[in-house]
Design a protein around this motif. Structure first.
Motif, PDB file in Angstrom:
ATOM      1  N   LEU A  50      58.021   0.720  97.071  1.00  0.00           N
ATOM      2  CA  LEU A  50      58.164   1.669  95.971  1.00  0.00           C
ATOM      3  C   LEU A  50      56.815   2.306  95.619  1.00  0.00           C
ATOM      4  N   GLU A  51      55.770   1.507  95.694  1.00  0.00           N
ATOM      5  CA  GLU A  51      54.427   2.047  95.412  1.00  0.00           C
ATOM      6  C   GLU A  51      53.954   2.911  96.581  1.00  0.00           C
ATOM      7  N   ALA A  52      54.206   2.425  97.787  1.00  0.00           N
ATOM      8  CA  ALA A  52      54.011   3.208  99.020  1.00  0.00           C
ATOM      9  C   ALA A  52      52.729   4.032  98.998  1.00  0.00           C
ATOM     10  N   LYS A  53      51.624   3.353  98.794  1.00  0.00           N
ATOM     11  CA  LYS A  53      50.341   4.039  98.632  1.00  0.00           C
ATOM     12  C   LYS A  53      50.048   5.035  99.751  1.00  0.00           C
ATOM     13  N   ASP A  55      52.100   6.588 101.688  1.00  0.00           N
ATOM     14  CA  ASP A  55      53.225   7.456 102.056  1.00  0.00           C
ATOM     15  C   ASP A  55      53.170   8.741 101.239  1.00  0.00           C
ATOM     16  N   SER A  56      53.344   9.883 101.891  1.00  0.00           N
ATOM     17  CA  SER A  56      53.291  11.139 101.132  1.00  0.00           C
ATOM     18  C   SER A  56      54.647  11.485 100.518  1.00  0.00           C
ATOM     19  N   HIS A  57      55.688  10.730 100.856  1.00  0.00           N
ATOM     20  CA  HIS A  57      57.009  11.022 100.296  1.00  0.00           C
ATOM     21  C   HIS A  57      57.649   9.773  99.706  1.00  0.00           C
ATOM     22  N   PRO A  58      56.995   9.171  98.725  1.00  0.00           N
ATOM     23  CA  PRO A  58      57.573   7.956  98.134  1.00  0.00           C
ATOM     24  C   PRO A  58      58.853   8.299  97.384  1.00  0.00           C
ATOM     25  N   PRO A  59      59.789   7.335  97.314  1.00  0.00           N
ATOM     26  CA  PRO A  59      61.018   7.560  96.544  1.00  0.00           C
ATOM     27  C   PRO A  59      60.729   7.472  95.053  1.00  0.00           C
ATOM     28  N   PHE A  60      61.571   8.115  94.257  1.00  0.00           N
ATOM     29  CA  PHE A  60      61.446   8.021  92.800  1.00  0.00           C
ATOM     30  C   PHE A  60      61.926   6.663  92.316  1.00  0.00           C
ATOM     31  N   ASP A  69      60.239   5.050 110.513  1.00  0.00           N
ATOM     32  CA  ASP A  69      59.225   5.387 109.497  1.00  0.00           C
ATOM     33  C   ASP A  69      59.708   6.435 108.493  1.00  0.00           C
ATOM     34  N   LEU A  70      60.974   6.793 108.548  1.00  0.00           N
ATOM     35  CA  LEU A  70      61.499   7.776 107.594  1.00  0.00           C
ATOM     36  C   LEU A  70      62.078   7.073 106.367  1.00  0.00           C
ATOM     37  N   VAL A  71      61.652   7.500 105.193  1.00  0.00           N
ATOM     38  CA  VAL A  71      62.158   6.951 103.936  1.00  0.00           C
ATOM     39  C   VAL A  71      63.151   7.959 103.346  1.00  0.00           C
ATOM     40  N   SER A  73      65.806   8.525 100.070  1.00  0.00           N
ATOM     41  CA  SER A  73      66.225   8.019  98.761  1.00  0.00           C
ATOM     42  C   SER A  73      67.344   8.872  98.180  1.00  0.00           C
ATOM     43  N   GLN A  74      67.903   8.404  97.100  1.00  0.00           N
ATOM     44  CA  GLN A  74      69.017   9.036  96.381  1.00  0.00           C
ATOM     45  C   GLN A  74      70.331   8.773  97.146  1.00  0.00           C
TER      46      GLN A  74
END
Lengths: 248, 248
Positions: A50-53, A55-60, A69-71, A73-74
């Motif tokens: 969740l913090e995913a320091k 990662d340029s596309h962290p989830p809300f 490696d694809l995240v 969300s929603q």
């Protein structure tokens, strides 16, 4: 490589809509936060993701999945993404936006269910917002349950295939099943008559429940029961009659 | 054949997120409910489309669009559908779910804004739910504005391209612009410091506002102003300080 699901442990919640898709497809997935901390999983792994320091596309917020490696969300987006891989979108490409619209309408319903017990602030407990919760739950039972269920019934009846969209099982049927199950848990009095009022809709829910993989999942320890830390909560004082005469 | 947009006349509302996409792309569209009733448009045309007796996939609620005989509803779904046609999705296919996740997070924010003035029931007026609205708006300003804006700033800063996702304008930038504009209208005190707190995010909003087609649209009579029948409403008593120290 298995898919990874990230969601709060201890409640079905919004994560369940994703679990049902994995389970219905017999997909290989790891329910990260429910796996042992000692093996590098559990809540610490969820919080790290969740913090995913880096990662340029962290989830809300959870739920989210990782596919390599694809995240993603929603809930509705996850199901739209997984759908083609799991065989859970309509074969007819033109029905894809129809399926996503229905899924997003279920998302809206679920958010409204959440707000029946948290009408003021997610950051406060239910007990701190009991009075407005009563008023919101009453309006929800009177206006919104009939409106949503009347709409979904109209879709189920018009489609005639025995599924919500197209001619086979999709993520919409799975989520519809879960939403109806959650509503029955949270509002047993309001929902008591729903199965006889909406036969095509409940026929779809029954068909989902009887899918061999779903039946096996529901009977397994992987499937968590509803409780009062989740989205679908049963508080006796929030239940009561539904306003069926106000429905569509 | 022009696209058809169906949305309540008289307010920007959720329809505006779709209008901005059409306008940014210079697409040919009809804003059905705002066209003359005498020519077969207006509210009667909207109501007919919503009832859609002959259609097996009616929308749950406006906004929805028609692209020839296809009906697409739910803002995020409409933008995901229109995106490729209007050149408003990332060129990199793998960023499509990233864009949709961001758009859906804006959808969540917009729904929370609505509930600041309608925390109990959409079917009642604001005046009937003033007291719970105060409590909800306070929690929204304290907890949610900082959380959402902190998150979007993190995305804007990490992406570095000057856009929310990928290296060019997408529907996410347009919706972000509109959400920030709406928040500034509804909560001017809470939002006063936001532009200096979140420079990359506001640089994106400014870039959107200065796009030639968007600038022309904003100055045209096609662009409706916010008012107290919409989603973004200004009630002095709901405004106040934001809880910036609680942000991400």
């Amino acid at each position: 490589m298995p898919y990874e699901l990230y969601y709060w442990p201890g409640l079905p919640g919004r994560g369940e809509f994703v679990r049902l898709a994995f389970e219905a497809a017999g997909a290989d997935y790891l329910d990260i936060a429910r796996l042992p901390k000692s093996e590098g999983y559990g809540m610490p792994a969820l919080m790290r993701a969740l913090e995913a320091k880096g990662d340029s596309h962290p989830p809300f917020a959870p739920p989210f999945i990782k596919d390599a490696d694809l995240v993603v969300s929603q809930v509705a987006n996850i199901l739209e993404y997984l759908g083609p891989h799991l065989g859970l979108v309509p074969k007819d490409e033109r029905l894809r936006p129809v399926a996503l619209a229905l899924q997003l309408t279920i998302t809206d319903l679920v958010a409204e269910v959440h707000d029946t017990h948290h009408p003021i602030a997610s950051s406060q407990t239910y007990e701190e917002q009991r009075e407005p919760a009563k008023a919101r739950a009453e309006a929800f039972r009177r206006d919104r349950i009939p409106k949503y269920l009347g709409y979904f019934e109209r879709i189920a009846a018009a489609n005639r295939s025995g599924w919500m969209v197209g001619d086979a099982l999709t993520h919409v049927d799975l989520s519809m099943f879960q939403a109806l199950k959650g509503l029955a848990y949270a509002f047993p009095e309001a929902m008591a008559e729903a199965p006889v009022k909406f036969p095509p809709l409940y026929a779809i829910a029954r068909r989902v429940r009887e899918l061999p993989r779903i039946a096996a999942y529901l009977a397994s320890p992987r499937c968590q029961t509803f409780n009062e830390t989740g989205i679908f909560r049963h508080y006796r004082e929030l239940d009561g009659p539904a306003g069926w005469d106000k429905g569509d």
